[in-house]
Every structure is written in C-alpha cells, then in structure tokens.
Design a protein around this motif. Sequence first.
Motif, mmCIF file in Angstrom:
data_model
loop_
_atom_site.group_PDB
_atom_site.id
_atom_site.type_symbol
_atom_site.label_atom_id
_atom_site.label_comp_id
_atom_site.label_asym_id
_atom_site.label_seq_id
_atom_site.Cartn_x
_atom_site.Cartn_y
_atom_site.Cartn_z
ATOM 1 N N GLN A 292 0.824 -1.212 0.000
ATOM 2 C CA GLN A 292 0.000 0.000 0.000
ATOM 3 C C GLN A 292 0.854 1.257 0.000
ATOM 4 O OE1 GLN A 292 -2.228 -0.994 3.510
ATOM 5 N NE2 GLN A 292 -4.002 -1.733 2.355
ATOM 6 N N VAL A 293 1.991 1.217 0.693
ATOM 7 C CA VAL A 293 2.916 2.357 0.674
ATOM 8 C C VAL A 293 3.405 2.601 -0.748
ATOM 9 C CG1 VAL A 293 5.208 3.146 1.399
ATOM 10 C CG2 VAL A 293 3.650 2.138 3.075
ATOM 11 N N LYS A 294 3.741 1.519 -1.445
ATOM 12 C CA LYS A 294 4.225 1.651 -2.824
ATOM 13 C C LYS A 294 3.151 2.231 -3.738
ATOM 14 C CE LYS A 294 7.591 -2.125 -2.508
ATOM 15 N NZ LYS A 294 7.958 -3.493 -2.968
ATOM 16 N N LYS A 295 1.920 1.840 -3.539
ATOM 17 C CA LYS A 295 0.832 2.345 -4.384
ATOM 18 C C LYS A 295 0.448 3.773 -4.013
ATOM 19 C CE LYS A 295 -1.239 -2.217 -5.201
ATOM 20 N NZ LYS A 295 -2.421 -3.094 -4.947
ATOM 21 N N THR A 296 0.561 4.103 -2.737
ATOM 22 C CA THR A 296 0.072 5.392 -2.250
ATOM 23 C C THR A 296 1.075 6.525 -2.428
ATOM 24 O OG1 THR A 296 -1.256 4.249 -0.579
ATOM 25 C CG2 THR A 296 -0.857 6.598 -0.224
#
Length: 682
Positions: A292-296
């Motif tokens: 999620q960090v990578k996507k966000t």
Amino acid sequence: MVGLGSQTKPCLRVIAIIACITLVSMFYLLGFGQPMQANPSTLPVFSNEQEKKENSSVPLKEGYLVWSPSCQIPDMDPHHESIRKFLKSAESIVCSKFGPLTYINTPTAAHAENNWTAPYVLKVDPGMVHYYVPNKQRYSCCYADITRAIPNVKDNKMADSTYNINKCVDFEEEVILKPGSEFVLVRCNIHKKDSKVKEIYSNMHATVPAKPQVLAKLAKTQQKNNSQDRNKPSVLFIGLDSISRLNLIRTMPQTVSHLHRNGWIELRGYNKVADNTFPNLMAIITGLSLDQVKKTCWPTRDTELDDCPYIWYEFSKQGYVTAFGEDITKMSTFNYQKTGFINPPTDYYLRPFILAAEKELQSKMRDQLNICLGPTSTTEHLLRYATDIASTFRHSLYFALLWINNLSHNNHNTPAAMDFRFMQFFNELAEIGTLNNTFVIFLSDHGMRFGRIRETFIGWLEERLPFIYVWIPLWYRQQHPEIEKNLVTNRDRLTSPYDIHMTLRDILRQNRESVENTKDLSSINGSAGCPKCTSLFGEVPYDRSCGDAGINPHWCTCNQYQTLSTTGDTVQSVAKFVLSEIQSQLLKTVNRTQILKKCSDLRLNRLVNVRGRVHDQSEHKEYVVMIETLPGGALFEATVRQFIKNNTFQMLGIVSRINAYWSQSICINDPVLKMYCYCVSS
C-alpha cells in the motif's frame, strides 16, 4: 487344563496392549514426535463452542505468551540450551579516555516558563582541559553551525544526504549560540612553537532551538482552551533495532527489571508484520502495508518519501511539536536504498547532525557500524537528544520518534553494554517530569534477522517477536481505568504494529467530550493495512488469528510445528520449489538480462531442516523449510503450503535470507534482489 489355557491367551493380549501403551507413552514423554514448544504437554482440543467464544477471563496456559484456539505462542527460556553457545558478554563501549572537553548549557528552566529567547551556551569544561592540552600549551577552539543543505530545484534527490558547514568561529571559555544554531561542530587545536597546529579535540552538539514555525505552533496552541490540551498526552517513541523480547531479557536485565518495577506494560504477544524496519515502522506511523505504501506514495525506489500519510503530520496539525532522529545514515529507515525526504519531515530532524558527525568526527567501529562518534557513543547522542526534546517541551505537546541502529543491528550481544545507561535514561525521564504527561513506547521492529542464532528454532521465534513496553501517565490511568485494564489484558494477546497505529489515532481523537468516555476512544478500529486491527485502548479479541492482526503466515508465530526428516520425497520437492521461487524473483525484474549476467545460477546444496505444522487442515499442509544454496552458502527460509489434492505448492510470503550476504551481492542495488543474488564477480 483346557480352562486355564483359554484364560491365558486373553491375559497375554492384555499384557501386550499394556506394553504397547507404555512404549507409546514413553515415546511422547521423551519428546519424540512432539511439536517444538515450551511446554511438553500435548495440545488440548478446543470444542466448537470454545472456538467461537471470546472470553477475556480465560487464564493463560503456563509456558505460553499467548494461548487461544487460534494462537499459541510458546514462552521460551531466554537462555535456552540450543542458543547458549551464541551468547557472549559484551565489551564495554569506550569512546575516549577522557570525558568531552565541551558541553552545552541548556536553558531548561527558562523553557519551562515559556521563555524561548533564553540562549544555549557552548562551554569548555575547565576540569577537562589538562587531559587534552599537555604542559599548559596554548590552545584555541572554534565552532561551526551545521545545517541541512537547501534542495536543488534541478536535482533534489540528494537533499537528505547533504549538509553545510558554516565558518568556524573562535571562542575561548564559552560562547552564546545564535538563536538558530541547532547543530554545532567544535574543533580545538594546540599551537606548537614551530607554528604548526595540531587538532586535539572534535565533537558535535545538538540543541533544540525555538524555531519560528515551532513558536507559531506553541502560540496558537496556547490561545486554545488550555484545559483541553491538559487532557492530551505527548508521545515519545524510543526504538532499538533488531532486539527480540527474549534478547532484551538476556542483554538488558536491569532495564527490564526497572520497567516492570515501575509499572510499564509489556505486550508479550507483539508480532512483527513484515521483514525489516521500513515496513514494520510504516505500519505504525502510516497504518499501511508495504504494498500500500508503494501504491500510495512510493511508486519507485527513487521517489521521495515526503508524501506518505505519516501520523506525525496529523499530530502537527493538532499543535504537537514533532521530532524524528535516527543513527547510521547508510542504513537508516528512510534512506537505505531510498531517496529519503526532500524537506524535513518533522519540526526537528536529526539527520544532518548524524551525517556531519559520521564524516567530520573520529569514529569507532564495531560489527561494521559506528558505535562512537567523536568522544561520545552514538547511542548517547540519540539518548541525549531524546532527553533534550522531552525536557524542552515537557509543558507542551510533542510527538517524537528516535531510532537506534548501531547498538543491536549486527550483533545480538552488544546491547548488554548499554543496559545500565538505558535504565539511567528511563530514570532521567521520570526525574524531568516526562512520565507525568507522555505516552512512552519503548520497542523494537523485529529480532535478529541473520546470524548463527537465527538458524535455530529460538532464533526463528525471536526474529518475529520484538519487545515492546508502554508507559501510561498516572493521571491518564486514573481518568481512564478501563483503558489501563484493557492494556493489561492485551499484554497476553496477539498484537501487531497496526494496533499501535490505531492507538495513536485514539490519542489524536481525544477532545473534551471523548476523554470522559472510554468507549468513544476506541470506537473506530481498523487501518488500511489491517481492517480488523484495534486500538490497544480497547480489549484485543481473545481468539485472534494472525490474519486478524495483519500478520502474513510467514511471520506468524501462532502455529505449532514439529521437526520432520529432511530425506522424504515431499520435503525435498518443497526445497526445490523454494529454489525455483528464488530464481523466478531474479527473472521477474525489468532488467533481468543485466541481472542474469551479474548473478550466478544458484543450485540446491542441502535441505538444512524442515518443520511441519501440527493440526494441519485436510486440504493442505504447511512447512517451514531452510535450504542452503551454492555458490556462496546462502541460507534461505520459507513457509510453503502444499495442496494435497493436486500436489502443488504455494509460497506464503517472501523467502527470507537468514545469513549475512555483505559483499556477495555488491553488484546490484535492488534491496530485495540483494538477498538472493550471488554476484558472478564474487
């Protein structure tokens, strides 16, 4: 005689049955065929009614940290015989024969009265001069301000890795620092008769000056209803990298004893959610998983990390002064294989100080890390900074996170050298009043992730079970007895970093109405990374699974395993499957042609060990396997699920590298592939 003979055969059968039962009993009593656990008794079987029941009053089973139908975490001996040969005494950390020649006089009393114009004074300690200056020779000192470099508009990727040194200004016995001086470098020289100059001393000092944005924040906070702010606690995180709960007990017994004696609450079932520091810490401060960090906010490794939803931004909006500091710049959480921050993420940001100290001061290395920066230990620099932050803002609201790597990242024995200092540090927090108004979280991200101790079952557990202690101010306990009761209950429940995130959100949500209602404080649960996670202000469910806590099966310590033979066809197939997964990781990369040219083909040398999950479901089985590959002798560990129906395998999580690779993967920069690549050039 016929009658006697007809009775003899049944007797023989009875005797034979009794003998078999006795042999089987002895087999299990001696431990053969048992899952490896702290308590050798057999696992009880829960009824369906018990499995559905969530009962906070269920007594904890002896020999376990957590005990429920869904989770059984064994409580192992910190000095278990299988790891004793790896436990050694730690050499004392001595950075200088003498104490520092200079020190900072901090205007603590003035700051307590909101007099933010009171200056910091840099002084020479007259009692130390004769240690540094031989035969009363003439000496001189100067100081230079260290500042963070202003980001370059065209190329700002190095903003978090550069600093500026201002002109070194001479001073004699003392000098009043300029209002904006935050980090200062001090150099002292002796002047010989032949006009040559020799440096005799260099050191750095950090201060907590009243920055304009901080003064504006404090003024705005004071204009609000002060009674509301009195019901809000400050938050202080002190992190020690790579220390398991068991290792803290082993290496820092004085500190552990102090915490227990003084009412700190330990979360014994705290389980990490990911491999290394970055994702485990991000779960706390953003509530997001790594994906999620990578996507966000972090789509590529070169993307700056400024735009992630750090919870310290939300504390700042509520008037909290914010601070973040970490040592060892080459491996720090937001900079190892990352760009870091273009702009300082918090009001006070220690990185420029550490960057300059590592380059400008003499350092001492231990286990390939800077354990001393100048005449002061690296850990001491961080602890002093934490104390200064807490002391300066003890009557204001602040959120501070300090993270220490040098002491424990590469050697599980070294923390013992600072046991007394940490006990002293927590005493200092009490003496300066920090514990009166501050939630303090003393924690680690995970246990030791590599090395000989990690190759044992105890090491497997320790990697997944870091320590964590929580301090709640006494007034807060008195106002909210239900919260303290829940925290004590949660001590023996399965918890994760996502629960810490939800607890921080509860602190943020406090206001004049909700502080009187405990239920309101914990009414909103779940984060993006863990929808079922809960604030520790509420009671964590008794029958909680790793899935409920956001913990991947590979990191889960709730399941019971038993050691299996390494010679069976099935386990050998599992080992080959793990090797194929490692190879596929290398093949999936965008620049796989270059990777294949740089990285050697790996081959299976041996299946080191394998454990099978107890009480597996009929549809599938689960294994934890450790393999060794060549070239390089890498040790990999994986959790694999076997589907019985079609005899296929599934990887549960990542493949862990559990011995150090150091220069073996120097030919590539990808942080994931580094674990798997053995460079051809090696």
